[in-house]
Design an enzyme around this catalytic site. Sequence first.
Site, PDB file in Angstrom:
ATOM      1  N   HIS A 119     -17.893  21.304  16.624  1.00 16.78           N
ATOM      2  CA  HIS A 119     -17.849  22.595  17.311  1.00 16.78           C
ATOM      3  C   HIS A 119     -17.398  22.243  18.724  1.00 16.78           C
ATOM      4  O   HIS A 119     -17.990  21.359  19.358  1.00 16.78           O
ATOM      5  CB  HIS A 119     -19.246  23.226  17.329  1.00 16.78           C
ATOM      6  CG  HIS A 119     -19.312  24.600  17.920  1.00 16.78           C
ATOM      7  ND1 HIS A 119     -19.808  25.673  17.216  1.00 16.78           N
ATOM      8  CD2 HIS A 119     -18.969  25.080  19.140  1.00 16.78           C
ATOM      9  CE1 HIS A 119     -19.780  26.753  17.975  1.00 16.78           C
ATOM     10  NE2 HIS A 119     -19.265  26.416  19.157  1.00 16.78           N
ATOM     11  N   LEU A 120     -16.371  22.890  19.205  1.00 20.23           N
ATOM     12  CA  LEU A 120     -15.832  22.594  20.530  1.00 20.23           C
ATOM     13  C   LEU A 120     -16.946  22.550  21.560  1.00 20.23           C
ATOM     14  O   LEU A 120     -17.771  23.462  21.634  1.00 20.23           O
ATOM     15  CB  LEU A 120     -14.809  23.667  20.925  1.00 20.23           C
ATOM     16  CG  LEU A 120     -14.190  23.519  22.319  1.00 20.23           C
ATOM     17  CD1 LEU A 120     -13.353  22.251  22.410  1.00 20.23           C
ATOM     18  CD2 LEU A 120     -13.347  24.742  22.644  1.00 20.23           C
ATOM     19  N   HIS A 121     -16.999  21.465  22.331  1.00 21.90           N
ATOM     20  CA  HIS A 121     -17.984  21.359  23.404  1.00 21.90           C
ATOM     21  C   HIS A 121     -17.415  20.533  24.547  1.00 21.90           C
ATOM     22  O   HIS A 121     -16.775  19.517  24.349  1.00 21.90           O
ATOM     23  CB  HIS A 121     -19.325  20.793  22.929  1.00 21.90           C
ATOM     24  CG  HIS A 121     -19.258  19.497  22.189  1.00 21.90           C
ATOM     25  ND1 HIS A 121     -18.809  19.380  20.891  1.00 21.90           N
ATOM     26  CD2 HIS A 121     -19.623  18.251  22.568  1.00 21.90           C
ATOM     27  CE1 HIS A 121     -18.898  18.114  20.503  1.00 21.90           C
ATOM     28  NE2 HIS A 121     -19.373  17.405  21.510  1.00 21.90           N
ATOM     29  N   LEU A 122     -17.664  21.046  25.739  1.00 24.71           N
ATOM     30  CA  LEU A 122     -17.238  20.395  26.966  1.00 24.71           C
ATOM     31  C   LEU A 122     -18.450  19.697  27.560  1.00 24.71           C
ATOM     32  O   LEU A 122     -19.487  20.327  27.780  1.00 24.71           O
ATOM     33  CB  LEU A 122     -16.702  21.440  27.947  1.00 24.71           C
ATOM     34  CG  LEU A 122     -16.188  20.917  29.293  1.00 24.71           C
ATOM     35  CD1 LEU A 122     -14.856  20.193  29.080  1.00 24.71           C
ATOM     36  CD2 LEU A 122     -16.001  22.072  30.267  1.00 24.71           C
TER      37      LEU A 122
END
Length: 141
Positions: free
Chosen positions: A97-100
């Site tokens: 899941h996209l995470h910065l």
Amino acid sequence: MSTGDCVFCAIAAGEVAAEKVLETPDLVGFLDQRPVFKGHVLLVPREHVVTLPELPARLRDPFLAAGQRLATAMVEGLGAQGSFVAMNNTVSQSVPHLHLHVVPRTKGDGLRGFFWPRHKYADDEERAAYAGRIRAALEKS
């Protein structure tokens, strides 16, 4: 993986506990359970998006703006000298899941290259205190 199996979707939905520092209708920022340094935040879209290329155009600006605010909060809220901001796409992406990652940095802190040592919080109270300091700095911005 279905979104029902995604821990970040569950955190965003409030189904899994996390120390949240930022919440908007589209994004959630919360403390990493295994921080590189205390105050390490993960910023995720509420919508299940796996990689940056898949991020819908309508979320690009809010996502980057929230990342900027979190980077500022590392300095103003935690007294860091700066921050390390990064994301993986597929390779080395521990949760799909996209995470910065927004990590507080101080000169001489020992972070070198891509070796990320992990530092645990002493307890839930210390974790909550770090989250509170970041939230307070975000409220000022």
